[in-house]
Design a protein around this motif. Structure first.
Motif, PDB file in Angstrom:
ATOM      1  N   GLU A   1      -5.793  -2.286   1.520  1.00 23.20           N
ATOM      2  CA  GLU A   1      -6.289  -2.021   0.610  1.00 23.20           C
ATOM      3  C   GLU A   1      -7.389  -2.112   0.033  1.00 23.20           C
TER       4      GLU A   1
ATOM      5  N   LYS B   1      -3.514  -5.929   5.637  1.00 22.53           N
ATOM      6  CA  LYS B   1      -3.784  -5.872   4.372  1.00 22.53           C
ATOM      7  C   LYS B   1      -4.795  -6.027   3.633  1.00 22.53           C
TER       8      LYS B   1
ATOM      9  N   GLY C   1      -8.463  -4.754  -2.137  1.00 19.75           N
ATOM     10  CA  GLY C   1      -7.698  -5.495  -0.981  1.00 19.75           C
ATOM     11  C   GLY C   1      -8.687  -6.938  -1.514  1.00 19.75           C
TER      12      GLY C   1
ATOM     13  N   ALA D   1       0.620  -1.222  -0.197  1.00 20.03           N
ATOM     14  CA  ALA D   1       0.461   0.515  -0.053  1.00 20.03           C
ATOM     15  C   ALA D   1       0.955   1.733   0.310  1.00 20.03           C
TER      16      ALA D   1
END
Length: 178
Positions: A114, A110, A133, A53
């Motif tokens: 995302e 994560k 994501g 990211a």
């Protein structure tokens, strides 16, 4: 006051700060502005913890709309962004301990970060896009003069920043990232 005057003009020293790493020719990029607004500093911190990211927001060639939830929205979540109920059902209360626990938590964080990044900017009203994501199709529409992320009727509080590679939109609640 110095009676001799200001002195000769000197060239910039070699100690002058370099432009941000992803910026070309000193352009301001998303990574430069993520931490500016204190109302989203929790999310900005999460972004810094996720290398993919951070790299995306530092890359002036990758346009992104960041949907940054307010700190208060993150604090109201039913679980921490790095937690997943499925992990608890499989691994129990120690899901994030031991050898594999931190990696599991990092993967979940994560996914959360995302899920709040759209690889479009400018992002046109009504245009379907996939969040990075979770791959879920999302769009935004104007309702009664208020920008809303769909699905979920998530209110956009403001467009906090517009820079060379995108925008930061502050949103009232987190997207469903599970």
């Amino acid at each position: 006051m110095d009676p001799a005057g200001p002195g000769p003009a000197l060239p910039p020293s070699s100690d002058a700060p370099a432009p941000p790493s992803g910026a070309v020719g000193g352009e301001v990029v998303l990574s430069d502005v993520m931490g500016r607004d204190r109302s989203i500093n929790l999310f900005a911190g999460f972004v810094r913890d996720i290398e993919s990211a951070s790299q995306r927001l530092d890359d002036s060639s990758k346009n992104t709309t960041v949907l940054a939830p307010l700190n208060s929205a993150i604090e109201k979540l039913p679980r921490k962004p790095w937690e997943d109920p499925r992990d608890y059902s499989v691994f129990g209360a120690q899901a994030y301990e031991g050898e594999d626990g931190p990696a599991r938590a990092h993967r979940n964080l994560k996914r959360f970060v995302e899920a709040h990044m759209v690889p479009e900017s400018p992002w046109v009203e009504g245009k379907n896009a996939e969040a990075i994501g979770d791959g879920q199709t999302i769009w935004w529409e104007e309702k009664g003069g208020v920008r809303m992320i769909q699905p979920g009727d998530i209110e956009v509080v403001s467009v906090a920043s517009t820079v060379a590679n995108g925008q930061v939109w502050i949103i009232k609640q987190a997207r469903n990232y599970a």
